[in-house]
Design a protein around this motif. Structure first.
Motif, PDB file in Angstrom:
ATOM      1  N   ARG A 230       0.819  -1.217   0.000  1.00 30.91           N
ATOM      2  CA  ARG A 230       0.000   0.000   0.000  1.00 30.91           C
ATOM      3  C   ARG A 230       0.850   1.264   0.000  1.00 30.91           C
ATOM      4  O   ARG A 230       0.348   2.340  -0.349  1.00 30.91           O
ATOM      5  CB  ARG A 230      -0.927  -0.001   1.207  1.00 30.91           C
ATOM      6  CG  ARG A 230      -2.060  -1.011   1.133  1.00 30.91           C
ATOM      7  CD  ARG A 230      -3.197  -0.638   2.077  1.00 30.91           C
ATOM      8  NE  ARG A 230      -2.749  -0.611   3.459  1.00 30.91           N
ATOM      9  CZ  ARG A 230      -2.781  -1.645   4.281  1.00 30.91           C
ATOM     10  NH1 ARG A 230      -3.250  -2.817   3.847  1.00 30.91           N
ATOM     11  NH2 ARG A 230      -2.360  -1.554   5.519  1.00 30.91           N
ATOM     12  N   GLU A 234      -0.609   3.459  -6.356  1.00 36.35           N
ATOM     13  CA  GLU A 234      -1.699   2.538  -6.644  1.00 36.35           C
ATOM     14  C   GLU A 234      -1.615   1.962  -8.052  1.00 36.35           C
ATOM     15  O   GLU A 234      -2.104   0.854  -8.303  1.00 36.35           O
ATOM     16  CB  GLU A 234      -3.039   3.237  -6.453  1.00 36.35           C
ATOM     17  CG  GLU A 234      -3.358   3.586  -5.008  1.00 36.35           C
ATOM     18  CD  GLU A 234      -4.767   4.119  -4.863  1.00 36.35           C
ATOM     19  OE1 GLU A 234      -5.505   4.118  -5.878  1.00 36.35           O
ATOM     20  OE2 GLU A 234      -5.121   4.541  -3.747  1.00 36.35           O
ATOM     21  N   HIS A 237       0.196  -1.538  -8.073  1.00 32.15           N
ATOM     22  CA  HIS A 237      -0.126  -2.571  -7.094  1.00 32.15           C
ATOM     23  C   HIS A 237      -0.353  -3.925  -7.768  1.00 32.15           C
ATOM     24  O   HIS A 237       0.073  -4.958  -7.252  1.00 32.15           O
ATOM     25  CB  HIS A 237      -1.366  -2.168  -6.303  1.00 32.15           C
ATOM     26  CG  HIS A 237      -1.086  -1.134  -5.266  1.00 32.15           C
ATOM     27  ND1 HIS A 237      -2.040  -0.663  -4.389  1.00 32.15           N
ATOM     28  CD2 HIS A 237       0.059  -0.464  -4.958  1.00 32.15           C
ATOM     29  CE1 HIS A 237      -1.507   0.239  -3.587  1.00 32.15           C
ATOM     30  NE2 HIS A 237      -0.236   0.393  -3.921  1.00 32.15           N
ATOM     31  N   LEU A 268      -6.387  -4.974   1.031  1.00 33.37           N
ATOM     32  CA  LEU A 268      -5.458  -4.981  -0.091  1.00 33.37           C
ATOM     33  C   LEU A 268      -6.162  -5.240  -1.416  1.00 33.37           C
ATOM     34  O   LEU A 268      -5.664  -4.857  -2.486  1.00 33.37           O
ATOM     35  CB  LEU A 268      -4.389  -6.048   0.151  1.00 33.37           C
ATOM     36  CG  LEU A 268      -3.091  -5.952  -0.644  1.00 33.37           C
ATOM     37  CD1 LEU A 268      -2.417  -4.609  -0.409  1.00 33.37           C
ATOM     38  CD2 LEU A 268      -2.159  -7.084  -0.268  1.00 33.37           C
TER      39      LEU A 268
END
Length: 783
Positions: A230, A234, A237, A268
């Motif tokens: 995190r 983003e 990810h 997540l």
């Protein structure tokens, strides 16, 4: 192996070379690990931090590691610590495998041993493997005949294994925290991807996701992985993690791992697999599991609220949340509702505030209104909901929470520098509902809360009064309990009524106060002062007991010198003691009835002469008028001291008692001591309220207090007496019956005489009226 595992990692984030000494001191390690931690965290894990620092000094790469990194100094140190923690975690995990394997080998050798001497030797050999010193081995050998044996070394192994697992879990937590410090410094996607690959955190953490020992190790490993992922942008990810890690996350979201791993996996999932997020979240509500699953559903609510601005379609899941069987889940929705849009608030707030059957859920929804009050667009919406709750709610806990929101809401408006006009509007809008609660609430405790809240809003909603009470509060807070200080001229010149009301607001969370006037100015005493009391001497002679505390004098009682007194709302005794006259907590009122003077206060008032004493309380003002003549006051003081216990018992009247509530003040009135009560005078008569439950303690039909009368107050006292829901005494009942009989008989006599006069006016009567004393009509009637 160690050198291969921890060779130098070069992070090429800039063409500029920035190589420096990477050896960290003990203090630097502690500072990095303690960042953003609770102040007790370091103390709780002191032994683990010390072990980590010792292992760092033994790390082979501590002095040879070189790092090229462009960033702040703290991030560079954290990067070095990440390298060490990777080594430490791998080393400790391997040590656990070896420890378990050696214990298995020892168990086999011990089982195959035939003679006792052979078994003892195997036990001593394994004790040496566990780290026993030669001195400890000699002691163990001597203890064979008493307690030492196979079970003992098995316990040592078990303890050693569990301690190592605890340290491994701690090291994993530290790796996650330190990894976040390093990764959050990289804002560019390309640099973040390169740094993630070089750190190889997934390589270290992924094997521990299949750990079969203490579940805390698995939880810490996955939490560290989740935290570091995190911390990345983003956009990367999904691409930064491997397929096996993604499968583990999806597998955990289905409920096949521990509760905390499921929560981390769902958190997540927002960035790792956003396409499957809604399906997983919806399934957790449609197919709930065991009781512990409520923590997962709470996490789902949090995720939904966080994602609403990205996916408005997730509002349907909140419908499941508001219907969930667990109040804890619905509470979570109430806490997070202020973060949603106005349409969502208007949809779910009425359900949670007025339709939910759980009082804690309704209270949580009320507390969340505080965040709406400081928002200009949602201020009126929160105010409407709060006022409606005050008028419709019946539960004591929820009403107390609502009144707390009234006070705290005003505090937040002041804190956020909201204009004074809105602060005043907030207080005035709530006053009618608070007045209704003060007069008609089913619970007496709620009435007391309402009175305190009413006075709090009165004091702090006006800017001028707020400045005065803040100055007064700053002054009295530095006075030690039981001590007296002279009031500053700026405070002493204020009106007695204003000073008493402001002090009563402070006394809601503080000691009581006495204000005394003299030739040298006005003096205030904070708390109770103690000195010799005649009644205590009488009480000690009458009640000798061997279990009295020896370190205290038993002839002292409370002393009051001021003619203006403000009792504390919170200081009282929860259980009745052997010493009478103490402020006794009454559960029905959630207080000690500070509006009724203590017997000690009455004795002190008699010592002031014929001056009246005023008691300011959130309920109103009480006036104590002593007898006019000295001998009457002396007689009353002597009788109160001699029969102190009897008067104290009358004051602590119980709801189910046989005697009327006003017995205490009637007994004082028999001594010539008059006690009167009236409510506070507000600027608007509509806000003036008096609790009938308070008036029942005071004799009825008492004229207004001198200097405090106002138009219509006598009528209010008559009205409160007749509409009171509490039982009246025999004297009051007899008086009422006498008035009723007088009215009935008087009306009967009046109507009879009226009929006689009407009959005599008739010119001619022919039968039907009985015998007439004078049957011959008069001349005027014949005409």
């Amino acid at each position: 192996m160690r050198s291969a595992l921890f060779r130098t990692l070069v992070v090429e984030m800039s063409d500029q070379e920035n190589t420096q000494d990477t050896v960290l001191t003990r203090q630097e390690i502690k500072e990095i690990l303690s960042l953003e931690q609770n102040r007790y965290w370091h103390q709780l894990h002191a032994d683990l931090i010390d072990r980590l620092c010792r292992d760092y000094r033994l790390w082979p790469a501590a002095e040879t590691l070189e790092v090229d990194y462009v960033g702040n100094e703290q991030a560079k140190k954290a990067l070095v610590l990440v390298h060490f923690l990777r080594y430490e975690i791998t080393h400790v995990a391997d040590g656990l495998v070896q420890l378990k394997s050696r214990f298995g080998e020892y168990t086999k050798r011990y089982t195959k041993a035939i003679s006792d001497s052979d078994k003892k030797q195997q036990i001593l050999n394994y004790a040496k493997e566990l780290g026993a010193t030669p001195r400890q081995l000699r002691k163990d050998e001597k203890a064979f005949e008493r307690w030492f044996g196979h079970d003992t070394v098995s316990d040592r192994y078990q303890r050693r294994y569990l301690e190592t697992e605890r340290f491994l879990s701690f090291a994993l937590q530290c790796l996650g925290k330190v990894g976040v410090i390093v990764l959050q410094e990289t804002k560019q996607v390309t640099h973040a991807q390169a740094l993630w690959r070089h750190l190889q955190l997934e390589t270290v953490l992924k094997p521990l996701l299949d750990y079969h020992g203490d579940n805390r190790v698995l939880v810490s490993a996955f939490h560290a992985l989740s935290e570091t992922i995190r911390a990345l942008p983003e956009d990367i990810h999904q691409s930064c993690i491997s397929d096996s890690t993604r499968r583990f996350i999806l597998h955990s979201c289905r409920g096949n791992q521990s509760i905390w791993v499921q929560c981390e996996a769902l958190q997540l999932l927002q960035s790792v697999s956003p396409t499957s997020l809604k399906v997983f979240l919806r399934n957790r509500f449609e197919f709930p599991k065991d009781n512990d699953d409520l923590f997962v559903r709470r996490k789902v609510v949090q995720i939904v609220v966080e994602q609403l601005h990205k996916e408005p379609g997730l509002e349907d899941i909140l419908v499941f949340a508001v219907q969930d069987n667990s109040p804890s889940v619905r509470q979570k929705l109430a806490e997070l509702l202020p973060k949603t849009d106005v349409e969502v608030k208007k949809l779910f707030y009425p359900i949670l505030l007025f339709g939910d059957k759980s009082a804690p859920v309704r209270a949580s929804a009320l507390l969340s209104l505080l965040d709406l009050l400081v928002n200009e667009d949602e201020f009126e919406l929160a105010l409407v909901y709060l006022g409606e709750v005050l008028l419709t709610e019946k539960e004591r806990f929820v009403l107390r929470t609502a009144l707390h929101v009234c006070r705290t809401g005003l505090d937040k408006l002041i804190q956020y520098n909201i204009p004074s006009a809105r602060q005043m509007f907030f207080a005035q809008s709530l006053q009618p509902a608070i007045k209704s609660l003060h007069e008609t609430a089913d619970s007496l405790a709620v009435r007391r809360y309402a009175a305190q809240t009413k006075e709090y809003l009165f004091a702090f909603s006006d800017e001028g009064r707020r400045q005065r009470i803040n100055r007064l509060k700053q002054f009295v807070e530095v006075i030690p309990p039981g001590k007296t200080r002279r009031l500053p001229k700026t405070i002493a010149d204020s009106d007695d009524a204003d000073l008493g009301r402001l002090l009563s607001v402070i006394a809601q969370k503080d000691f009581g106060f006495d204000v005394e006037s003299s030739l040298f100015g006005r003096f205030i005493t904070r708390g109770h002062a103690f000195g010799f009391r005649l009644w205590r001497l009488f009480h000690e002679f009458r009640h000798p007991s061997p279990d009295k505390r020896q370190a205290f004098r038993h002839t002292v009682g409370r002393l009051f010198w001021g003619e203006l007194r403000v009792p504390s709302t919170i200081l009282s005794e929860l259980a009745e003691t052997k010493i009478p006259g103490e402020p006794l907590f009454m559960d029905t009122e959630d207080g000690w009835r500070g509006y009724l003077p203590l017997v000690d206060e009455v004795i002190s008032a008699l010592a002031l002469g014929n001056k009246s004493t005023y008691f300011y309380h959130s309920e109103g003002v009480v006036l104590l008028i002593p007898p006019r003549y000295f001998l009457q006051r002396l007689r009353a003081s002597w009788k109160l001291s001699f029969k102190f216990s009897d008067y104290a018992h009358l004051r602590n009247w119980q709801e189910k008692g046989q005697s009327p509530a006003r017995s205490y003040l009637d007994a004082l009135a028999a001594l010539g001591i008059k006690v009167c009560f009236r409510g506070h005078d507000n600027q608007k008569a509509d806000y003036r309220s008096i609790d009938p439950a308070v008036l029942r303690f005071f004799p009825a039909f008492i004229p207004d207090m001198p200097g405090l009368s106002s138009s219509g107050s006598l009528w209010l006292e008559f009205k409160d007496y007749f509409v009171s829901a509490y039982g009246n005494s025999l004297i009051e009942l007899a008086a009422f019956l006498s008035l009723a009989m007088t009215y009935f008989m008087g009306r009967h006599v009046y109507l009879y005489r009226k009929f006689r006069r009407a009959r005599n006016r008739i010119p001619l009567v022919l039968g039907g009226w009985g015998h007439e004393e004078n049957p011959v009509p008069s001349e005027s009637k014949l005409r």
